[in-house]
Enzyme design. Structure first.
Site, PDB file in Angstrom:
ATOM      1  N   SER A 563       3.428 -19.994  27.095  1.00  0.00           N
ATOM      2  CA  SER A 563       4.354 -20.858  27.245  1.00  0.00           C
ATOM      3  C   SER A 563       5.201 -20.493  28.369  1.00  0.00           C
ATOM      4  O   SER A 563       4.534 -20.614  29.520  1.00  0.00           O
ATOM      5  CB  SER A 563       5.145 -21.076  26.004  1.00  0.00           C
ATOM      6  N   ASP A 648      -0.378 -30.219  21.940  1.00  0.00           N
ATOM      7  CA  ASP A 648       0.678 -29.405  22.187  1.00  0.00           C
ATOM      8  C   ASP A 648       2.014 -30.558  22.652  1.00  0.00           C
ATOM      9  O   ASP A 648       1.728 -31.357  23.624  1.00  0.00           O
ATOM     10  CB  ASP A 648       0.611 -28.594  23.382  1.00  0.00           C
ATOM     11  N   HIS A 683       1.264 -26.417  19.975  1.00  0.00           N
ATOM     12  CA  HIS A 683       1.566 -25.232  20.829  1.00  0.00           C
ATOM     13  C   HIS A 683       1.509 -23.945  20.146  1.00  0.00           C
ATOM     14  O   HIS A 683       1.340 -23.072  20.816  1.00  0.00           O
ATOM     15  CB  HIS A 683       3.123 -25.560  20.966  1.00  0.00           C
TER      16      HIS A 683
END
Length: 711
Positions: A563, A648, A683
């Site tokens: 991320s 995501d 995610h």
């Protein structure tokens, strides 16, 4: 962008020496995917950028899906030689996990609540027992049954009504963190017709057992912007909006105080918070503002007795302090200090009991648990002997107890759940994570914390673990992991899966770089906005340190982040690619400028205080100077594995897809470059506990294969 807590990282640094030969060993002869070029001109602040791969931003375009499938097919074919090893790693990691496991029960409102797993099953079973652990088990949800027919499944936000008869819960079957809330009758097993779509999953009960409060998300940005009130048995169309957050830099949530007296709406941005409270006995009343928002004022509230305790940065308390105010006079002019601000101690959280105040603090990069009797007797700290540990309070629901429940672990010590009697100071270990297989002994590993010197002279801590007997001869493979954003502290943690690389000679290390709050609030301030590059240079300097000290070399150093940590990976491979043999970037936030200019993308506007608002030239230009996608150039890059999820909601899949396409066009080496997209997840990756191990096996096999470790 912002990460949830999934960060299970692996970071190794490996040089470019003989990279052509190595690449030939891993890659089967086949054509690498090549994304077509459709130039698009992007203009802002009198600057033009040409984005050749902007067209990948459309997940509904069949050509986009085809390209992602081509990249997946290439990855599968190129790594075909490691498939047996991946399977062996998966079975090895799975074999260490106690499959028929369960959580430590906790008592809430007359029931013991338990989460357990059964052998061979991926998903949890939520249950409870009335009054005693010897009572009959009542299964609330068997997620293995609920997950059937879904490639992704997540149950969240389970909330029990005060009379113990009903439960509200959220379900996500896509992985985009968009939940449907439903209500179940726990006496009859009936699932009510109440169906609330497009929610964030969490809900909270008023004391009437008939009313729940929940938040919904904007359908485009996925920002939680509205709090609704729902009456059990009614249609969601009849639900009433009790609060709407109009400022698109803020998001909202709703919860209930530990005292059960107040329903609380929290509205917050990166630098500012605001709370609204409502007596839980009066669900049809009006929420009142606790303290209206003031730019830069952050606070959180805890109700106890006739007062609220406030954790806040008021009065320039950058490391936060604890204050107190009467429950009928909550504005900031009534707040009084309880624990004053300290320059060298970050106040992270509190837990209130009838006779004790428990304070979680951080100093010199280490967390501490402080016990403070309300009686005025001397306070004390729980003793922790290591420098690579992590300790934090866990489930402490009741006020009227002298027992504190907390968790402890270190890089080499499995996680324990501990009950501590704050009066007698007796400690009871309720559960220690089991590592099956009979081969694990924590005494076989060395843990240490070392300090690298950054380019500006700042000392940056690195926590590491490795097998005893390590020789600092530069020949050890080392995996360096970091995050470095949002003030997220990267505490050390035990991982049984990590043993698969430690026992094969790897050193695992965490770089506690600026941008997190590892060394206090200033550590965060010095790694954000116009100081963001400190995050990247800190990681590079930590990489140089472990090389200089002989822990590894550029031929054996690997890096990983996810991320915002994926942004870190993108930046360092542009800035110092020669330091790393291989890099893993999970769901990487790499197209910084374009994303932050698009206010329709989830989380964007709420993060201007983290990255800057690119509509303002100074922030636009600074972002542009480090944005990984914009700074790809003709040079050699390390071997790279880049992962993403089609659904995501935090870092859109097209960021890593575009980045890989551009890297393929520019890089001048023959090192491997893989893009692996999970077409069914978001995610956090796969939803099942064992499915997630398969993804980790892919990462480990990537690293081990580069080290020519085949079994």
């Amino acid at each position: 962008m912002k990460n949830t807590p999934f960060l299970s990282g692996v970071c190794l640094i490996f040089a470019i020496v003989n990279s052509n030969v190595q690449a030939q060993k891993i890659v089967t002869p086949m054509t690498q995917p090549k994304a077509k070029i459709i130039p698009k001109t992007l203009e802002k602040n009198n600057q033009k950028r040409i984005d050749n791969y902007f067209w990948l931003n459309d997940r509904e375009n069949p050509e986009v899906i085809d390209y992602l499938n081509q990249e997946n097919a290439y990855y599968e074919a190129a790594t075909a030689g490691t498939k047996d090893f991946q399977k062996a790693l998966y079975e090895e990691m799975k074999a260490r996990i106690k499959e028929d496991d369960q959580s430590v029960p906790y008592l809430y409102n007359g029931y013991y609540y338990i989460t357990r797993y059964e052998t061979g099953k991926d998903y949890p079973i939520y249950s409870r027992k009335k009054g005693s652990l010897s009572a009959a088990e009542e299964i609330l949800f068997d997620c293995n049954e609920l997950a059937k027919g879904h490639s992704y499944f997540q149950l969240g936000g389970m909330s029990i009504s005060p009379d113990n008869k009903l439960v509200s819960f959220g379900v996500d079957t896509v992985g985009r963190r968009i939940y449907t809330i439903q209500i179940k009758n726990l006496e009859t097993g009936e699932l009510f017709s109440d169906t609330i779509e497009n929610a964030d999953g969490s809900s909270v009960w008023a004391n009437d057992n008939k009313t729940i409060f929940y938040t919904r998300q904007d359908t485009v940005t996925l920002r939680s912007d509205k709090v609704f009130k729902h009456k059990v048995g009614s249609s969601a169309d009849q639900d009433v909006v009790v609060f709407y957050e109009k400022d698109d830099t803020f998001s909202v949530s709703v919860g209930k105080e530990k005292s059960k007296k107040y329903i609380v709406i929290s509205s917050g941005s990166t630098l500012t918070t605001e709370y609204r409270i409502l007596n839980a006995e009066q669900p049809d009343g009006e929420f009142t503002i606790f303290q209206k928002r003031v730019r830069g004022l952050e606070y959180s509230i805890s109700h106890f007795g006739d007062s609220f305790y406030i954790l806040t940065n008021k009065d320039k308390a950058s490391n936060f302090k604890l204050m107190k105010t009467p429950e009928n006079a909550t504005s900031k002019e009534n707040w009084k200090d309880v624990i004053a601000h300290r320059e060298d101690v970050l106040l992270e959280d509190i837990e209130i009991f009838k006779s004790y105040l428990v304070v979680e603090e951080r100093s010199n990069g280490l967390n501490h648990i402080r016990i403070m009797p309300w009686s005025g007797e001397a306070d004390y700290y729980l003793p922790f002997g290591s420098e690579t540990y992590n300790a934090f309070t866990t489930t402490n629901i009741d006020f009227d107890t002298d027992v504190l429940r907390y968790s402890y672990q270190s890089l080499a010590t499995p996680s324990s759940v501990i009950d501590f009697n704050m009066t007698t100071k007796e400690k009871t270990i309720l559960k220690e994570q089991q590592v099956l297989g009979g081969k694990f002994d924590k005494d076989n590993y060395t843990e240490e914390r070392v300090w690298a010197t950054a380019k500006d002279g700042t000392k940056v801590p690195i926590s590491m673990v490795y097998r005893k007997g390590l020789k600092k001869d530069g020949k050890n493979p080392l995996l360096l992991y970091a995050y470095g954003s949002y003030g997220v502290t990267m505490d050390t943690y035990f991982s049984s899966t990590r043993l698969s690389i430690l026992d094969r000679g790897f050193v695992f290390a965490i770089a506690h770089i600026r941008g997190g709050e590892d060394l206090g609030r200033q550590w965060y301030e010095d790694g954000k906005l116009l100081k963001k590059k400190n995050t990247f240079t800190d990681f590079i300097d930590c990489s140089k340190f472990v090389i200089e000290q002989g822990y590894t070399s550029a031929d054996h150093l690997y890096a990983e982040g996810g991320s915002a940590g994926g942004l870190l990976m993108g930046a360092v491979v542009n800035m110092a690619p020669e330091l790393y043999k291989g890099v893993i970037a999970q769901v990487p936030f790499v197209d910084v400028v374009t994303t932050m200019l698009d206010d329709t993308i989830p989380l964007t506007t709420g993060e201007y205080d983290e990255w800057g608002n690119p509509n303002v030239k100074k922030y636009h230009d600074y972002m542009l100077s480090y944005s990984p996608y914009d700074n790809v150039k003709a040079q050699k890059y390390p071997n790279m594995l880049i992962t993403t999820g089609l659904h995501d909601s935090q870092v859109q899949y097209w960021e890593p897809a575009k980045w890989v396409a551009k890297l393929r066009a520019f890089k001048t080496d023959d090192n491997v470059l893989y893009l692996n997209t999970n077409m069914d997840a978001g995610h956090g990756g796969a939803s099942g506990r064992f499915e997630a191990l398969k993804e980790l096996a892919k990462e480990y096999s990537f690293l081990l294969d580069l080290e020519e470790i085949k079994n």
